[in-house]
Design a protein around this motif. Structure first.
Motif, PDB file in Angstrom:
ATOM      1  N   TYR A  19       0.896  -1.380   0.144  1.00 25.87           N
ATOM      2  CA  TYR A  19      -0.121   0.123  -0.169  1.00 25.87           C
ATOM      3  C   TYR A  19       0.808   1.278  -0.193  1.00 25.87           C
ATOM      4  CZ  TYR A  19      -3.982   3.141   0.963  1.00 25.87           C
ATOM      5  OH  TYR A  19      -4.924   4.049   0.749  1.00 25.87           O
ATOM      6  N   ARG A  20       1.819   1.178   0.706  1.00 31.22           N
ATOM      7  CA  ARG A  20       2.754   2.174   0.675  1.00 31.22           C
ATOM      8  C   ARG A  20       4.080   2.519   0.013  1.00 31.22           C
ATOM      9  NH1 ARG A  20       2.083   5.305   6.644  1.00 31.22           N
ATOM     10  NH2 ARG A  20      -0.067   4.861   6.695  1.00 31.22           N
TER      11      ARG A  20
ATOM     12  N   LEU B 117     -17.759  12.932  -2.238  1.00 32.35           N
ATOM     13  CA  LEU B 117     -18.396  14.044  -1.491  1.00 32.35           C
ATOM     14  C   LEU B 117     -19.662  13.955  -0.380  1.00 32.35           C
ATOM     15  CD1 LEU B 117     -17.440  16.994  -2.311  1.00 32.35           C
ATOM     16  CD2 LEU B 117     -19.465  17.023  -3.837  1.00 32.35           C
ATOM     17  N   VAL B 118     -19.516  14.675   0.418  1.00 34.74           N
ATOM     18  CA  VAL B 118     -20.533  14.913   1.411  1.00 34.74           C
ATOM     19  C   VAL B 118     -21.152  16.321   1.599  1.00 34.74           C
ATOM     20  CG1 VAL B 118     -20.065  12.659   2.819  1.00 34.74           C
ATOM     21  CG2 VAL B 118     -19.085  15.050   3.519  1.00 34.74           C
TER      22      VAL B 118
ATOM     23  N   PHE C  60     -13.774  12.717   0.864  1.00 34.40           N
ATOM     24  CA  PHE C  60     -13.051  11.534   1.683  1.00 34.40           C
ATOM     25  C   PHE C  60     -11.700  10.980   1.016  1.00 34.40           C
ATOM     26  CE2 PHE C  60     -16.755  12.062   4.347  1.00 34.40           C
ATOM     27  CZ  PHE C  60     -16.381  12.438   5.611  1.00 34.40           C
ATOM     28  N   ARG C  61     -11.926  11.117  -0.555  1.00 35.14           N
ATOM     29  CA  ARG C  61     -10.852  10.475  -1.078  1.00 35.14           C
ATOM     30  C   ARG C  61     -10.392  11.755  -2.032  1.00 35.14           C
ATOM     31  NH1 ARG C  61     -13.360   6.106  -2.159  1.00 35.14           N
ATOM     32  NH2 ARG C  61     -13.538   4.876  -0.156  1.00 35.14           N
TER      33      ARG C  61
ATOM     34  N   SER D 119      -7.446  12.865  -3.074  1.00 34.55           N
ATOM     35  CA  SER D 119      -6.410  12.955  -3.892  1.00 34.55           C
ATOM     36  C   SER D 119      -6.351  11.683  -4.791  1.00 34.55           C
ATOM     37  CB  SER D 119      -4.953  12.704  -3.388  1.00 34.55           C
ATOM     38  OG  SER D 119      -4.611  11.461  -2.793  1.00 34.55           O
TER      39      SER D 119
ATOM     40  N   SER E 246      -5.016   8.268  -3.599  1.00 33.48           N
ATOM     41  CA  SER E 246      -6.081   7.449  -2.760  1.00 33.48           C
ATOM     42  C   SER E 246      -6.968   6.857  -3.553  1.00 33.48           C
ATOM     43  CB  SER E 246      -6.567   8.470  -1.678  1.00 33.48           C
ATOM     44  OG  SER E 246      -7.317   9.266  -2.200  1.00 33.48           O
TER      45      SER E 246
ATOM     46  N   GLU F 229     -13.631  14.643  12.455  1.00 31.13           N
ATOM     47  CA  GLU F 229     -12.436  13.471  12.713  1.00 31.13           C
ATOM     48  C   GLU F 229     -11.516  14.158  13.404  1.00 31.13           C
ATOM     49  OE1 GLU F 229     -11.542  11.103   9.095  1.00 31.13           O
ATOM     50  OE2 GLU F 229     -13.726  10.559   9.111  1.00 31.13           O
TER      51      GLU F 229
ATOM     52  N   GLU G 177     -18.838   9.632   9.296  1.00 31.39           N
ATOM     53  CA  GLU G 177     -19.682  10.105   8.314  1.00 31.39           C
ATOM     54  C   GLU G 177     -19.026   9.878   7.010  1.00 31.39           C
ATOM     55  OE1 GLU G 177     -18.988  14.189   7.919  1.00 31.39           O
ATOM     56  OE2 GLU G 177     -20.780  14.535   6.754  1.00 31.39           O
ATOM     57  N   ARG G 178     -19.932   9.364   6.197  1.00 30.44           N
ATOM     58  CA  ARG G 178     -19.511   9.125   4.731  1.00 30.44           C
ATOM     59  C   ARG G 178     -20.736   9.214   3.979  1.00 30.44           C
ATOM     60  NH1 ARG G 178     -15.059   9.329   6.503  1.00 30.44           N
ATOM     61  NH2 ARG G 178     -13.268   8.134   6.112  1.00 30.44           N
ATOM     62  N   ARG G 179     -20.505   9.342   2.446  1.00 30.40           N
ATOM     63  CA  ARG G 179     -21.598   9.350   1.862  1.00 30.40           C
ATOM     64  C   ARG G 179     -22.261   7.991   1.370  1.00 30.40           C
ATOM     65  NH1 ARG G 179     -22.180  12.726  -3.845  1.00 30.40           N
ATOM     66  NH2 ARG G 179     -24.056  11.881  -4.382  1.00 30.40           N
TER      67      ARG G 179
ATOM     68  N   ILE H 233     -14.548   2.586   3.670  1.00 33.99           N
ATOM     69  CA  ILE H 233     -13.142   2.802   3.924  1.00 33.99           C
ATOM     70  C   ILE H 233     -12.310   1.441   3.906  1.00 33.99           C
ATOM     71  CG2 ILE H 233     -11.805   3.765   5.794  1.00 33.99           C
ATOM     72  CD1 ILE H 233     -14.260   4.817   6.920  1.00 33.99           C
TER      73      ILE H 233
ATOM     74  N   ASN I  28      -5.900   5.877   8.886  1.00 36.63           N
ATOM     75  CA  ASN I  28      -4.541   6.267   8.573  1.00 36.63           C
ATOM     76  C   ASN I  28      -4.032   6.082   7.022  1.00 36.63           C
ATOM     77  OD1 ASN I  28      -4.447   7.177  11.012  1.00 36.63           O
ATOM     78  ND2 ASN I  28      -3.040   5.719  11.936  1.00 36.63           N
ATOM     79  N   ASN I  29      -3.919   4.779   6.609  1.00 36.88           N
ATOM     80  CA  ASN I  29      -3.715   4.567   5.356  1.00 36.88           C
ATOM     81  C   ASN I  29      -4.264   5.494   4.321  1.00 36.88           C
ATOM     82  OD1 ASN I  29      -1.912   2.622   5.534  1.00 36.88           O
ATOM     83  ND2 ASN I  29      -3.367   0.857   5.039  1.00 36.88           N
ATOM     84  N   GLU I  30      -5.759   5.752   4.489  1.00 38.24           N
ATOM     85  CA  GLU I  30      -6.587   6.719   3.369  1.00 38.24           C
ATOM     86  C   GLU I  30      -5.876   8.180   3.540  1.00 38.24           C
ATOM     87  OE1 GLU I  30     -10.521   6.362   2.792  1.00 38.24           O
ATOM     88  OE2 GLU I  30     -10.108   4.532   1.632  1.00 38.24           O
TER      89      GLU I  30
ATOM     90  N   TRP J  50      -2.978   8.984   4.839  1.00 39.62           N
ATOM     91  CA  TRP J  50      -1.745   9.221   4.213  1.00 39.62           C
ATOM     92  C   TRP J  50      -1.634   9.377   2.673  1.00 39.62           C
ATOM     93  CZ3 TRP J  50       1.090   5.980   0.853  1.00 39.62           C
ATOM     94  CH2 TRP J  50       2.559   6.113   1.092  1.00 39.62           C
TER      95      TRP J  50
ATOM     96  N   ASN K 232      -4.065  10.524   1.004  1.00 36.40           N
ATOM     97  CA  ASN K 232      -4.598  12.041   0.496  1.00 36.40           C
ATOM     98  C   ASN K 232      -3.627  12.799   0.449  1.00 36.40           C
ATOM     99  OD1 ASN K 232      -7.386  11.617  -0.319  1.00 36.40           O
ATOM    100  ND2 ASN K 232      -8.001  11.595   1.794  1.00 36.40           N
TER     101      ASN K 232
END
Lengths: 330, 270
Positions: A194-195, A251-252, A258-259, A261, A264, B199, B224-226, B239, B261-263, B265, B267
């Motif tokens: 992942y990283r 998008l909220v 929340f994602r 970039s 991601s 958050e 909270e998420r869509r 997630i 944390n991964n997401e 990071w 981002n």
């Protein structure tokens, strides 16, 4: 159980089906091959892999789920005539099995119940196919395998058995091989990558055009939009495909995405296909058809990237600190 | 088999708390558990996931901030109008696991909604739970939500409200929630913390709890998420390998922390 059919007689078999069922098969229209309703077996186009996958049959774009009219709401339950989906490759069949595990609503299940899946052995795979590395299972109602002058038909369910009742049975069962592949995904265990820094080259090429998700047969994510008719009396809630590669996917209200970039989003796509779905449901979501690699305008090859990482685990310089090394030496 | 068919309910009353926050009381028999959410819809506008702000089987209360498409349309509604609701979805707070424990509840802004329904639940089943500490954070005195209830709860529980913008306050205290928590320390033995809010706020509060001696496996976050469907098929609230709608929206922090944390990071890395 397996049955046998002469290759010449296939067209006649399809003709008998057409009387009772609606048949949806690969058709070529203005250079694009897709699944569409046919009226005679001559229309069937024999191609490597259809450009547009069979998911459009179960989840057509802009399908109505609810209708609001005169202060009442009606649910549209998606009842269709008995249908045969003909000419699905092994990957397409598995894609339907994958989507079955995520879609629970009435509309989808009703459509799925009335559809018989007829598979076809993949004789000439595409150069992007890597289905043998994706743990595919035998999932079909009927499956045709060409051998010499005959087709050998494997039967997977009662629905399928009804279609070929009259055909002679094969005494000795034949084991059907896997389709050939030129490409391979070396590992499914990609959590540790992942990283990894080597995703960067792929992400830089990505345009967020969402073509990969539009053509993927397992991508089922959707958006529900309310459309008001021009007569201002009826309102319809419609389902549209949506893509995790676009920014407004997460998008909220209030404007937070929340994602945010591209990194991601790209990683979520790849990791969901290979790793996350396996954790959730026990099998990878990707079925190795290679459509995402084929349609990508910048030719991103994430399969190769994973293979590279698998071959040579890179030493991660960004996490390595000389300060710590000095301290420990002291 | 699940459908998208909502049910129609009538709004009983609308109460205005601040400029952009209203409390809609809807007559409704869905009786959502604390921590679960409802999909509230208005035909022609859309759907949005909202947490119920009370625990009752006769009505549902929706504490709504005017930020999005549906919520701004809701602000045109009045008592007597109808609204469509389906649900409840999600797992909610782990009520069985919390039995016999002391509780710390922390909420910031409109995050107060799911916490309120949990407080209602605790009030109704007071025997099953130990001591309760409640910390609320708001911007200033004009932004305080449910102030009538806060007064009532002050008599029953250890409740502290922190205001971040106001320089002088008489009724309430000044400062961020973690600062107030440092002032009025809760007991940490056999204690579980429930958080809801932005958050960033939850992160600092979790750090503060860590200092007090509450480990990550005793902290629950409400996320909270869509969400488009509510039962794990639209794929929008994922997630990494969890669905917020189906597996949450309440998560134990030690489970969700590496995923967030991964997401975050990736981002930061464009």
């Amino acid at each position: 159980m397996q049955k046998i059919l002469l290759k010449e007689n296939l067209n006649e078999l399809i003709k008998t089906w057409i009387k009772k069922y609606e048949i949806i098969a690969p058709v070529k229209e203005s250079k694009i091959s897709r699944f569409k309703k046919i009226n005679s077996p001559n229309e069937i186009y024999d191609c490597l892999l259809t450009d547009i996958p069979a998911k459009t049959h179960f989840m057509p774009e802009g399908e109505t789920l609810l209708e609001h009219k005169d202060k009442k709401t009606i649910e549209i339950e998606g009842k269709i005539k008995k249908t045969i989906l003909f000419g699905l490759r092994k990957c397409d069949l598995n894609a339907i099995q994958v989507v079955d595990k995520v879609m629970f609503d009435k509309n989808y299940i009703n459509k799925r119940k009335n559809t018989t899946l007829v598979g076809f052995f993949c004789e000439n795979p595409d150069k992007y196919c890597f289905c043998n590395s994706m743990e595919l299972q035998d999932f079909y109602d009927l499956y045709f395998y060409p051998q010499g002058k005959n087709y050998i038909i494997s039967i997977g369910s009662k629905k399928g058995e009804e279609l070929v009742k009259h055909l002679p049975e094969l005494k000795k069962e034949i084991k059907i091989p896997n389709p050939k592949n030129f490409k391979k995904l070396n590992t499914l265990d990609i959590e540790k990558y992942y990283r990894d820094e080597r995703w960067k080259a792929d992400v830089r090429k990505c345009l967020s055009c969402t073509a990969c998700t539009a053509y993927c047969p397992t991508c089922n994510c959707f958006d529900i939009k309310e459309l008001i008719n021009s007569d201002i009396k009826t309102i319809q809630s419609k389902r549209f495909h949506s893509s995790c590669m676009s920014k407004n996917f997460s998008l909220v209200a209030g404007g937070k995405s929340f994602r945010d970039s591209r990194t991601s989003r790209f990683k979520h796509f790849v990791f969901h296909k290979v790793l996350y779905f396996k954790k959730q449901k026990g099998r990878p979501m990707c079925i190795g058809c290679g459509r995402c690699l084929r349609v990508c305008p910048t030719k991103i090859d994430w399969v190769n990237t994973i293979n590279k990482m698998n071959r040579k685990p890179l030493f991660n310089f960004s996490r390595f600190s000389f300060k710590k090394l000095k301290e420990t030496n002291k | 088999m699940i459908g998208y068919m909502p049910k129609k309910f009538k709004i009983k009353s609308v109460k205005k708390y601040t400029n952009d926050v209203n409390l809609f009381k809807v007559k409704c028999n869905l009786s959502p558990k604390p921590g679960t959410f409802l999909e509230v819809s208005i035909p022609g506008v859309g759907e949005c996931p909202l947490a119920s702000c009370s625990y009752d089987n006769k009505y549902v209360e929706l504490l709504t901030r005017n930020v999005g498409k549906v919520t701004s349309a809701m602000f045109n509604l009045d008592a007597g109008d109808s609204i469509q609701i389906r649900g409840p979805y999600g797992k909610g707070f782990p009520l069985e696991k919390l039995k016999g424990k002391n509780l710390i509840m922390v909420a910031g802004g409109t995050g107060i909604a799911p916490i309120t329904s949990m407080i209602n639940y605790v009030e109704k089943n007071r025997k099953n739970y130990g001591k309760v500490w409640i910390y609320f954070g708001f911007r200033n005195e004009r932004c305080i939500l449910l102030n009538d209830r806060i007064e009532k709860w002050k008599e029953k529980f250890h409740l502290h409200v922190g205001l971040t913008q106001d320089k002088e306050t008489h009724k309430y205290e000044k400062g961020f929630i973690n600062e107030i928590m440092e002032k009025h320390k809760p007991k940490t033995k056999n204690t579980v913390a429930l958080l809801c809010g932005p958050e960033g706020m939850m992160e600092t509060v979790t750090e503060e709890l860590h200092k007090l001696g509450i480990t990550n496996n005793k902290v629950y976050w409400s996320l909270e998420r869509r969400m488009e469907c509510g039962f794990g098929s639209c794929g929008r609230c994922q997630i990494q390998d969890v669905y917020v709608c189906k597996d949450g929206p309440i998560f134990r922090y030690d489970i969700i922390k590496p995923k967030l944390n991964n997401e975050n990071w990736s981002n930061k890395k464009e």
